[in-house]
Design an enzyme around this catalytic site. Structure first.
Site, PDB file in Angstrom:
ATOM      1  N   ASP A 142       0.684  -1.426   0.052  1.00 19.48           N
ATOM      2  CA  ASP A 142       0.028   0.136   0.309  1.00 19.48           C
ATOM      3  C   ASP A 142       1.131   1.710   0.377  1.00 19.48           C
ATOM      4  OD1 ASP A 142      -1.981  -1.687   0.651  1.00 19.48           O
ATOM      5  OD2 ASP A 142      -3.105  -0.970   1.706  1.00 19.48           O
TER       6      ASP A 142
ATOM      7  N   LYS B 261      -6.873   3.888  -3.540  1.00 18.32           N
ATOM      8  CA  LYS B 261      -7.117   3.133  -2.005  1.00 18.32           C
ATOM      9  C   LYS B 261      -7.914   4.596  -1.814  1.00 18.32           C
ATOM     10  CE  LYS B 261      -4.968   1.701   2.462  1.00 18.32           C
ATOM     11  NZ  LYS B 261      -4.361   1.112   2.920  1.00 18.32           N
TER      12      LYS B 261
ATOM     13  N   LYS C  33     -10.370   0.074  -2.203  1.00 14.98           N
ATOM     14  CA  LYS C  33     -10.296  -0.229  -1.018  1.00 14.98           C
ATOM     15  C   LYS C  33     -10.390   1.224  -0.922  1.00 14.98           C
ATOM     16  CE  LYS C  33      -7.146  -1.183   2.834  1.00 14.98           C
ATOM     17  NZ  LYS C  33      -5.123  -1.572   3.343  1.00 14.98           N
TER      18      LYS C  33
END
Length: 336
Positions: free
Chosen positions: A168, A236, A272
């Protein structure tokens, strides 16, 4: 001395929309040509998802689906090997009183904690079980993103070498907001390359936009396109360290980009939302939004995740209530 040359290396994706020659100018022209977002309409759609009535059987399926989509997360300076090992055990069995509860999708930690999570997961690790738990690591000077590109690459390579299945990364929001879109594009490309494993495979790359700092839905849409063109496997919303974090209007805006990319190329990109999603009822609204924006194919951990810590406890308590008819006390779930 910096040797940075912006947006000069093409990806297969960027060539799809920009043609064979990838330049800073071409990238800027494309992003500036993206239609603006109807913010009022996005909020209205979000409000509509919140008003849906979910029947008992659908709710039971939804709660299990939410659990299976959780990236169970701890990203604190006080994290210890013991804490992350305990979290990893919770990931494999979210409800110790009910072994039928699914495991979560992943455990998300800092890179230096990856090896401890891997040790704790043992045979539950995704590489050994088709229904196992992945290991995600934040990288690239999370959460600020304020580091040189060589540092970001080393941060990523270390996490992958420790056994991270997913990375991430955070974008440089200052660069994005100042219009240095080629810089952001190239950094995502470089981090994607740093996700390479010795066997030729790649850790999945989730690109965090930190939408609370992007200020407008127009910027969220542009940043989503930019991340996808540069190689993101997932986009995300947030680090969870900045408010506002995930919101339904922002998530819908990002899902629309994913939908449009799929319509253009047939390639599925994951999504996400992270930060601030604490209640089951809110997570269920996100599932409705996913189904109605990109389709039910995205209702799988392979394409949709929740970045969360406290959400899992609430979902487990709601699940227990459906089974027993009453709410369990807080002692019936573990404290993170």
């Amino acid at each position: 001395m910096s040797t940075y040359t912006p947006a000069v290396r093409p990806t297969t994706r960027s060539q799809t929309v920009l043609g064979g020659t990838i330049t800073e100018k071409a990238l800027k022209r494309f992003l500036e040509g993206i239609p603006g977002v109807d913010a009022v309409g996005a909020q209205a759609r979000a409000d509509g998802f919140a008003s849906r009535s979910i029947k008992t059987t659908s709710k039971a399926w939804g709660l299990d689906t939410i659990i299976s989509m959780v990236d169970l997360t701890t990203l604190e300076g006080a994290d210890t090997p013991g804490k992350v090992k305990t979290l990893a055990q919770k990931a494999t069995m979210p409800d110790p009183m009910d072994p039928s509860a699914p495991s979560v999708a992943a455990v998300c930690v800092y890179g230096d904690m990856v090896a401890h999570v891997r040790e704790s997961l043992g045979s539950w690790h995704i590489s050994q079980r088709s229904d196992g738990v992945a290991i995600a690591a934040v990288a690239t000077a999370f959460p600020s993103g304020r580091a040189s590109l060589p540092v970001k690459i080393l941060d990523t390579e270390f996490a992958v070498s420790e056994g991270a299945d997913e990375i991430d990364m955070v974008i440089d929001r200052g660069a994005f907001l100042s219009g240095s879109w080629g810089l952001v594009y190239d950094q995502i490309m470089a981090v994607k390359e740093a996700c390479a494993r010795p066997d030729g495979s790649y850790a999945h790359l989730k690109v965090i936009l930190e939408t609370g700092e992007l200020a407008t839905l127009d910027n969220v849409r542009k940043a989503s396109w930019l991340a996808i063109l540069a190689g993101a496997d997932f986009i995300k919303t947030s680090t969870g360290k900045v408010q506002p974090a995930a919101t339904l209007p922002v998530t819908i805006t990002m899902l629309e980009v994913i939908r449009d990319w799929y319509g253009l190329t047939g390639e599925k990109i994951g999504m996400k939302p992270a930060g601030g999603i604490r209640a089951s009822k809110d997570a269920l609204r996100y599932l409705v939004g996913v189904a109605e924006t990109v389709g039910e194919d995205w209702l799988t951990p392979d394409l949709f995740r929740f970045g969360a810590s406290s959400l899992l406890n609430d979902v487990v308590l709601q699940r227990q209530k459906m089974a027993t008819g009453h709410y369990s006390g807080p002692d019936y779930v573990s404290v993170d």
